[in-house]
Design an enzyme around this catalytic site. Structure first.
Site, PDB file in Angstrom:
ATOM      1  N   ASP A  68       0.745  -1.053   0.052  1.00  0.00           N
ATOM      2  CA  ASP A  68      -0.071   0.076   0.076  1.00  0.00           C
ATOM      3  C   ASP A  68       0.975   1.255   0.020  1.00  0.00           C
ATOM      4  OD1 ASP A  68       0.802  -0.627   2.602  1.00  0.00           O
ATOM      5  OD2 ASP A  68      -1.008  -0.885   3.332  1.00  0.00           O
ATOM      6  N   ASN A 137      -7.555  -2.701  14.190  1.00  0.00           N
ATOM      7  CA  ASN A 137      -8.690  -3.102  13.907  1.00  0.00           C
ATOM      8  C   ASN A 137      -8.940  -4.001  12.908  1.00  0.00           C
ATOM      9  OD1 ASN A 137      -7.791  -2.059  11.485  1.00  0.00           O
ATOM     10  ND2 ASN A 137      -9.012  -0.137  11.289  1.00  0.00           N
ATOM     11  N   HIS A 139      -7.189  -4.812  10.081  1.00  0.00           N
ATOM     12  CA  HIS A 139      -6.979  -4.299   8.695  1.00  0.00           C
ATOM     13  C   HIS A 139      -5.765  -5.240   8.167  1.00  0.00           C
ATOM     14  CE1 HIS A 139      -4.522  -0.714   9.549  1.00  0.00           C
ATOM     15  NE2 HIS A 139      -3.839  -1.450   9.316  1.00  0.00           N
ATOM     16  N   GLU A 144      -9.567  -1.656   5.086  1.00  0.00           N
ATOM     17  CA  GLU A 144     -10.262  -1.364   6.567  1.00  0.00           C
ATOM     18  C   GLU A 144     -11.459  -2.373   6.700  1.00  0.00           C
ATOM     19  OE1 GLU A 144      -8.473  -0.025   8.419  1.00  0.00           O
ATOM     20  OE2 GLU A 144      -7.781   2.252   8.068  1.00  0.00           O
TER      21      GLU A 144
HETATM   22  C1  F6R Z   1       1.562  -1.805   6.023  1.00  0.00           C
HETATM   23  C2  F6R Z   1       0.073  -2.498   6.150  1.00  0.00           C
HETATM   24  C3  F6R Z   1      -0.626  -2.328   7.425  1.00  0.00           C
HETATM   25  C4  F6R Z   1       0.051  -2.863   8.699  1.00  0.00           C
HETATM   26  C5  F6R Z   1      -0.759  -2.780   9.915  1.00  0.00           C
HETATM   27  C6  F6R Z   1       0.098  -2.898  11.031  1.00  0.00           C
HETATM   28  O1  F6R Z   1       2.079  -1.888   4.846  1.00  0.00           O
HETATM   29  O2  F6R Z   1      -0.333  -2.700   5.278  1.00  0.00           O
HETATM   30  O3  F6R Z   1      -1.914  -3.301   7.409  1.00  0.00           O
HETATM   31  O4  F6R Z   1       0.743  -3.977   8.465  1.00  0.00           O
HETATM   32  O5  F6R Z   1      -1.078  -1.437   9.995  1.00  0.00           O
HETATM   33  O6  F6R Z   1       0.997  -1.908  11.527  1.00  0.00           O
HETATM   34  P1  F6R Z   1       2.098  -1.972  12.235  1.00  0.00           P
HETATM   35  O7  F6R Z   1       3.131  -3.159  12.126  1.00  0.00           O
HETATM   36  O8  F6R Z   1       3.158  -0.765  12.401  1.00  0.00           O
HETATM   37  O9  F6R Z   1       1.579  -2.196  13.649  1.00  0.00           O
END
Ligand code: F6R
Length: 265
Positions: A68, A137, A139, A144
């Protein structure tokens, strides 16, 4: 799903990296990696970098596709995922920058950029192993809650909770973009294998919902229940709300020899 509960975050990094490396070796030098940003996979990347440095793994012919990118940051912003991937993945893993792709969140036409990204993944022959983290959450990528379980790369709006979670990378929450481009859940499901890492108590609810909750767009990570080769590597704290922890540990303690070898355990 293969659930591996590790003692701590260090072990999560080592076990997940060994899993990715085994898959990469089986695929061959032109392996296509799917890469996540965020804190969760940093230990995994560090361990892969150590393997590359030690000559145990060669990724010089590999390609990579990021999950992303924010939409709304100026090009070159240090927290843009293009910059984060360069710092945490491309350079330490000694990947060829020409073969590392991030959705173009700076494009004046992000919808077209999303279509182009799907095409680029297809042209590369698809992702062989997708590295994932999970949001508090539920995702994965920036899909989301309420994301279509069959979605493809597209423009999405970030939830307040995700923007709060990611505010630590910026001076204030107001600087966290509202929008993003993200691979869809259908795109992620197409990867040959998925390796998701999670550490800490803050991920325990999301991990429990992903692994043991219903398959539901309310917890986008639960779509991995449909993946034929998903490995979930978590530490004790992230595993703490799993009802069947005992069973997952028992499976790990009783793996047949061939599987222990594949896992590098
Ligand atoms: C990042 C992504 C997100 C993260 C998620 C967890 O490219 O796609 O899904 O993996 O937000 O983020 P952290 O690892 O910072 O807790």
């Amino acid at each position: 799903m293969d659930i591996i509960i590790c003692r701590d975050a260090d072990e999560v990094g080592r076990v997940a990296a060994a899993t990715v490396a085994r898959i990469a070796e089986a695929v061959g030098p032109a392996v296509v990696l799917g890469v996540a940003t965020g804190s969760s996979p940093l230990g995994l990347y560090q361990e892969l970098a150590r393997m590359v440095e030690a000559g145990e793994l060669d990724l010089s012919e590999a390609s990579a596709f990021a999950l992303d990118e924010y939409v709304g940051l100026p090009e070159g912003h240090p927290e843009s995922y293009a910059a984060v991937i360069q710092r945490t993945v491309t350079e330490p893993l000694k990947l060829d920058p020409a073969r590392v792709h991030v959705p173009n969140g700076f494009d004046a036409d992000p919808q077209q950029a999303a279509l182009d990204y799907e095409e680029a993944i297809e042209d590369a022959g698809g992702v062989d192993v997708q590295i994932l983290g999970i949001g508090s959450n539920g995702h994965i990528g920036f899909n989301e809650p309420a994301s279509s379980l069959s979605s493809r790369t597209r423009l999405k709006t970030l939830t307040k909770r995700t923007r709060e979670d990611n505010a630590r990378f910026f001076d204030s929450i107001d600087q966290v973009p509202l929008h993003c481009l993200t691979q869809g859940l259908g795109t992620i499901l197409d990867a040959g294998a998925a390796v998701l890492v999670a550490q800490g108590e803050g991920k325990a609810d999301a991990v429990a919902a992903m692994v043991e909750g219903p398959l539901s767009a309310s917890c986008p990570g639960s779509v991995l229940q449909l993946h034929r080769r998903a490995t979930i590597v978590v530490d004790e704290a992230a595993a703490s709300k799993l009802r069947n922890q005992g069973f997952y540990r028992w499976i790990n303690d009783n793996r047949p020899a061939w599987q222990r070898e594949i896992r590098g355990a």
